[in-house]
Design a protein around this motif. Sequence first.
Motif: not given
Length: 468
Positions: A263-275, A316-322, A395-401
Amino acid sequence: MSMVVMKFGGTSVEDPEAIARTAAIVAGRVAQGKQPVVVVSAMAKVTDQLLRAAAAASVGDRTGALAISSRLRARHRDTASALVKDPKEIVALIDFIDQKFDSLDEVLRGLAAILELTPRISDLIVSYGERLSSRIVAQAFRERSIDAVHVDAREIVITDSSFQKAIPLDAFIEKRAAEKLRPHVDQGRVPVMGGFIASNEAGITTTLGRGGSDFTGALIGGALTAGAIEIWTDVDGIMTADPRVVSEALRVKVISFEEAAELAYFGAKVLHPATILPAVKKNIPVLVLNSRNPSNEGTRIISLAPHCRSPFKSIAVKRKLSIIDVVASRMLMTHGYMSEIFSIFDKHQCPVDMVSTSEVSVSLTVDSNDKLPSVAADLSRLADVKYEGKKALVCLVGEDIRGQNGIAAQVFNAIRHINVRMISQGASEINMSFMIEEEDADEAVRSLHAAFFQNPDPAIFDVEARKS
Ligand code: ASP
Ligand code: MG
């Protein structure tokens, strides 16, 4: 006793009121018998302003750079004065602030003469944000009966010399944390240090990259094997979707490390992925909490989340992409072709988000940026190239898929009225993402949320909030 690393973001230390709230939260943990180690960001927007001052100085705008610095000096002095009343302490603190700004101004003047902003100088300039905020916060804590001690993060977080995105050297950090943090904690003191800033082995200032304070929190938590890492921010945790877009969005109570990283990678701005990484390695839970609403339980990020009834945890949504389409004129997908394409992206340091290929074409998505015309120019030597901006990745995220059939059909059924450009299911198997026009993004998220979060699992989502 259990040690907890508490990281507070820029908005949690943005002004005297926020710092006072932060002090109350830390005092609350101490009262619970916890042993906090506090990591703070620069006051909100300060990092951006320092970078603007650096940019101005580097093109010779000395006056502009010094004007930014002078506004920042006033803001830090005012904040300190509002928080610290002890006459001796406030004099010492204002003196510290003035000394730091005097040396910052000297760097800016030098830069305005040299006109070359190196990554190393940029790190030095931005480091003032956390050096100042941590010192002010430590004093504000002391004034509020917390036995706080200011610690210079650069003496603990040791990195290599890749300025602006330095790689932490774990063994050094562990040693320094044991020497310079642990004794304070053992004696009941609360160390307060800046996030984001670090230094190389020679003591030259480096930084961990934008948003890097979370990373500091996790590194320190890992080095001290803390019982938990708390990331205090200004939202109630990870939500099922952006609440500004979906009013019925729910708080996710518990999520796995892998899902949160995705989620972090895909723009959910809550957390730095490397955290995630230093905490995962040591199995330390990370909690995302709201400093404006401290009684809220937030989101708990753990290595293995419990099974969830619905396939997804969050959208999550990541905008401003090309999107870049590379079409070989003849059947040219020969050996080495992909690597040539990627080496062009690499050369321009342009990270690729998503790739899809067919026999004759390759589509890639990247953040919209000013490098695209030159990337396209290079690519056009290999093939026909088109690029188009204003795209969004949902981006839809979930382990149960994992292992569930028919999920893709449900996803695309929910958004059948929207034109989808590219689809991918990540190799991690826990995300499904697709590319659409940016203007369709809100509608797509609302439709998906309605389809997948109608009957949310109360063990995983805060359904109580929806009832009230
Ligand atoms: N102050 C730094 C930034 O704004 C680091 C952080 O806040 O995490 O990027
Ligand atoms: Mg920040």
